[in-house]
Design a protein around this motif. Sequence first.
Motif, PDB file in Angstrom:
ATOM      1  N   MET A   1      -3.646 -12.701  12.169  1.00  0.00           N
ATOM      2  CA  MET A   1      -4.887 -11.938  12.403  1.00  0.00           C
ATOM      3  C   MET A   1      -5.553 -11.640  11.069  1.00  0.00           C
ATOM      4  SD  MET A   1      -5.321  -8.213  14.185  1.00  0.00           S
ATOM      5  CE  MET A   1      -6.924  -7.416  14.242  1.00  0.00           C
ATOM      6  N   MET A   2      -6.814 -12.039  10.959  1.00  0.00           N
ATOM      7  CA  MET A   2      -7.548 -11.808   9.722  1.00  0.00           C
ATOM      8  C   MET A   2      -8.264 -10.463   9.795  1.00  0.00           C
ATOM      9  SD  MET A   2      -6.803 -14.323   7.823  1.00  0.00           S
ATOM     10  CE  MET A   2      -7.997 -14.043   6.521  1.00  0.00           C
ATOM     11  N   ASP A   7     -11.304  -2.885   5.952  1.00  0.00           N
ATOM     12  CA  ASP A   7     -10.797  -2.257   7.181  1.00  0.00           C
ATOM     13  C   ASP A   7      -9.288  -2.017   7.121  1.00  0.00           C
ATOM     14  OD1 ASP A   7     -11.729  -1.142   9.556  1.00  0.00           O
ATOM     15  OD2 ASP A   7     -10.996  -2.800  10.757  1.00  0.00           O
ATOM     16  N   LYS A   8      -8.677  -2.258   5.965  1.00  0.00           N
ATOM     17  CA  LYS A   8      -7.251  -1.994   5.810  1.00  0.00           C
ATOM     18  C   LYS A   8      -7.009  -0.490   5.686  1.00  0.00           C
ATOM     19  CE  LYS A   8      -5.427  -6.254   5.310  1.00  0.00           C
ATOM     20  NZ  LYS A   8      -4.218  -6.779   5.959  1.00  0.00           N
ATOM     21  N   ILE A   9      -5.834  -0.042   6.119  1.00  0.00           N
ATOM     22  CA  ILE A   9      -5.501   1.378   6.049  1.00  0.00           C
ATOM     23  C   ILE A   9      -4.246   1.576   5.199  1.00  0.00           C
ATOM     24  CG2 ILE A   9      -6.586   2.029   8.230  1.00  0.00           C
ATOM     25  CD1 ILE A   9      -3.900   1.764   9.600  1.00  0.00           C
ATOM     26  N   LYS A  67       8.350  -8.713  11.097  1.00  0.00           N
ATOM     27  CA  LYS A  67       8.649 -10.141  11.069  1.00  0.00           C
ATOM     28  C   LYS A  67       7.365 -10.967  11.202  1.00  0.00           C
ATOM     29  CE  LYS A  67      13.328  -9.709  13.004  1.00  0.00           C
ATOM     30  NZ  LYS A  67      14.035 -10.295  11.836  1.00  0.00           N
ATOM     31  N   TYR A  68       6.314 -10.317  11.715  1.00  0.00           N
ATOM     32  CA  TYR A  68       5.018 -10.990  11.886  1.00  0.00           C
ATOM     33  C   TYR A  68       3.921 -10.056  11.363  1.00  0.00           C
ATOM     34  CZ  TYR A  68       8.046 -13.425  15.197  1.00  0.00           C
ATOM     35  OH  TYR A  68       9.085 -14.112  15.780  1.00  0.00           O
ATOM     36  N   PRO A  69       3.900  -9.786  10.054  1.00  0.00           N
ATOM     37  CA  PRO A  69       2.998  -8.767   9.504  1.00  0.00           C
ATOM     38  C   PRO A  69       1.515  -9.089   9.624  1.00  0.00           C
ATOM     39  CG  PRO A  69       4.055 -10.003   7.740  1.00  0.00           C
ATOM     40  CD  PRO A  69       4.712 -10.431   9.010  1.00  0.00           C
ATOM     41  N   GLU A  70       1.177 -10.346   9.889  1.00  0.00           N
ATOM     42  CA  GLU A  70      -0.233 -10.728  10.008  1.00  0.00           C
ATOM     43  C   GLU A  70      -0.686 -10.818  11.462  1.00  0.00           C
ATOM     44  OE1 GLU A  70      -2.276 -11.015   7.418  1.00  0.00           O
ATOM     45  OE2 GLU A  70      -0.584 -10.427   6.144  1.00  0.00           O
ATOM     46  N   LYS A  71       0.214 -10.508  12.388  1.00  0.00           N
ATOM     47  CA  LYS A  71      -0.109 -10.640  13.809  1.00  0.00           C
ATOM     48  C   LYS A  71       0.182  -9.348  14.558  1.00  0.00           C
ATOM     49  CE  LYS A  71       0.860 -15.629  14.134  1.00  0.00           C
ATOM     50  NZ  LYS A  71       1.638 -16.664  14.856  1.00  0.00           N
ATOM     51  N   PRO A 208      -0.823  -5.206  11.171  1.00  0.00           N
ATOM     52  CA  PRO A 208      -1.693  -6.145  10.449  1.00  0.00           C
ATOM     53  C   PRO A 208      -2.864  -5.474   9.729  1.00  0.00           C
ATOM     54  CG  PRO A 208      -1.229  -6.949  12.663  1.00  0.00           C
ATOM     55  CD  PRO A 208      -0.740  -5.539  12.603  1.00  0.00           C
ATOM     56  N   PHE A 209      -3.184  -4.226  10.110  1.00  0.00           N
ATOM     57  CA  PHE A 209      -4.287  -3.509   9.467  1.00  0.00           C
ATOM     58  C   PHE A 209      -3.827  -2.759   8.214  1.00  0.00           C
ATOM     59  CE2 PHE A 209      -5.589  -3.954  13.881  1.00  0.00           C
ATOM     60  CZ  PHE A 209      -6.915  -4.324  13.778  1.00  0.00           C
ATOM     61  N   MET A 210      -2.522  -2.744   7.926  1.00  0.00           N
ATOM     62  CA  MET A 210      -2.002  -1.987   6.792  1.00  0.00           C
ATOM     63  C   MET A 210      -2.154  -2.768   5.479  1.00  0.00           C
ATOM     64  SD  MET A 210       1.513  -0.290   8.294  1.00  0.00           S
ATOM     65  CE  MET A 210       1.777   0.621   6.745  1.00  0.00           C
ATOM     66  N   ARG A 211      -2.463  -2.042   4.426  1.00  0.00           N
ATOM     67  CA  ARG A 211      -2.523  -2.670   3.101  1.00  0.00           C
ATOM     68  C   ARG A 211      -1.137  -3.035   2.612  1.00  0.00           C
ATOM     69  NH1 ARG A 211      -6.768   1.607   0.276  1.00  0.00           N
ATOM     70  NH2 ARG A 211      -8.577   1.051   1.576  1.00  0.00           N
ATOM     71  N   ASN A 212      -0.148  -2.216   2.966  1.00  0.00           N
ATOM     72  CA  ASN A 212       1.242  -2.462   2.575  1.00  0.00           C
ATOM     73  C   ASN A 212       2.126  -2.449   3.819  1.00  0.00           C
ATOM     74  OD1 ASN A 212       0.056  -0.344   0.203  1.00  0.00           O
ATOM     75  ND2 ASN A 212       0.920  -2.275  -0.515  1.00  0.00           N
TER      76      ASN A 212
END
Length: 366
Positions: A1-2, A7-9, A67-71, A208-212
């Motif tokens: 997910m892009m 919009d990162k938190i 395990k899927y930080p971008e999704k 996926p919305f987290m900066r870290n």
Amino acid sequence: MMVSQQDKITVSQTGIIITNFLLGTGILTLPRTSVEAVKTPDVWLSVAFGGLVAILAGFIMVKLSMKYPEKTLYQYSRDLIGKWPGGLFSLLLICYFLTTSGFQVRSVTEVMRFYLLEDTPLWSMAMVFLWGGIYLLTGGINPTARLYEIIFPITVLIFLIVIFLIANIFDMDHLRPVLGKGIVPVLQGVKTTSFAFTGIEVMMIIVPFMRNPEQALKATLVGISFPIVFYMITVIMVIGALSIDGVTSLTWPTIDLMRSFEIPGLIFERFESLLLVIWIMQIFSNFTISYYAAAVGLSQFLQKRVEPILFALLPVIYLIAMTPKNINQLFQFGDLIGNSAIYLVGVIPLVLLMISKVRRRKYEKN
């Protein structure tokens, strides 16, 4: 997910989102529902155990999501269990978030009509709530998190004032004897108190919305810890002031307790107004994040932009909110949501985590 960098938190914003999501109707109803389940003054122990269950569930959810930080869960569930089963699960989860948001809207309108705006139609109060929510959410999750950062310290301040007032009529004898009927009643109440902590599942959507994202577990532990403390203090103070029998005879015991205070000459002579202020803000937080989670899920399911989905879901949430015909049906509706949460966001993430580990082992062997 892009997700755009704007919009990162942050980790602290993530923790506050979880805290605000968990602090909902439980502030008003948990003393009554938990006492009805436990039937002893040891309700605060059931709340503590329910909090531990929530921490364990949160740990499982975060381990799976990392395990899927971008999704989001909607996306990686299809990778794990297949397109059709994953799609069905996504639809069920979307319905769960929609019904949760509708329940929150109806809850706030019922309380506002009963205590504040007696002759105001439910639909008009619901529409104000709904349009306020969509105005906030069209800006994305970052502005939403910033609003929660404003709401949270106000909540803590007013909550401390409320507790200070209750302390004047607090009677420790109402909480005795401790474990007078053993541990069994306490354990019987854990299921009921665990319902108050439903909301941790939002972590499977917002990682996926987290900066870290590697610090998601820290955010989850902090986010759950505050509601545990809030709920334990609320239950202890309400029971200590009203007794077990007094709590079970009231629909909204926390508000009714505050209505008994009146100090002439002060700016606020009726102190339940303070409690209603923080409660309405918390319900708004609960409603908006569940609304956003449903919209994100449907946008990813249909592969469409989230903004049009937000507007499309608005009448659906309104219809859900207006479905219960009375307060009893509303509470039954809440119980149905809580029971479905056990399977949707309690059992299934554990199964998905086990499947993920089995697949990884097979991949490493090959």
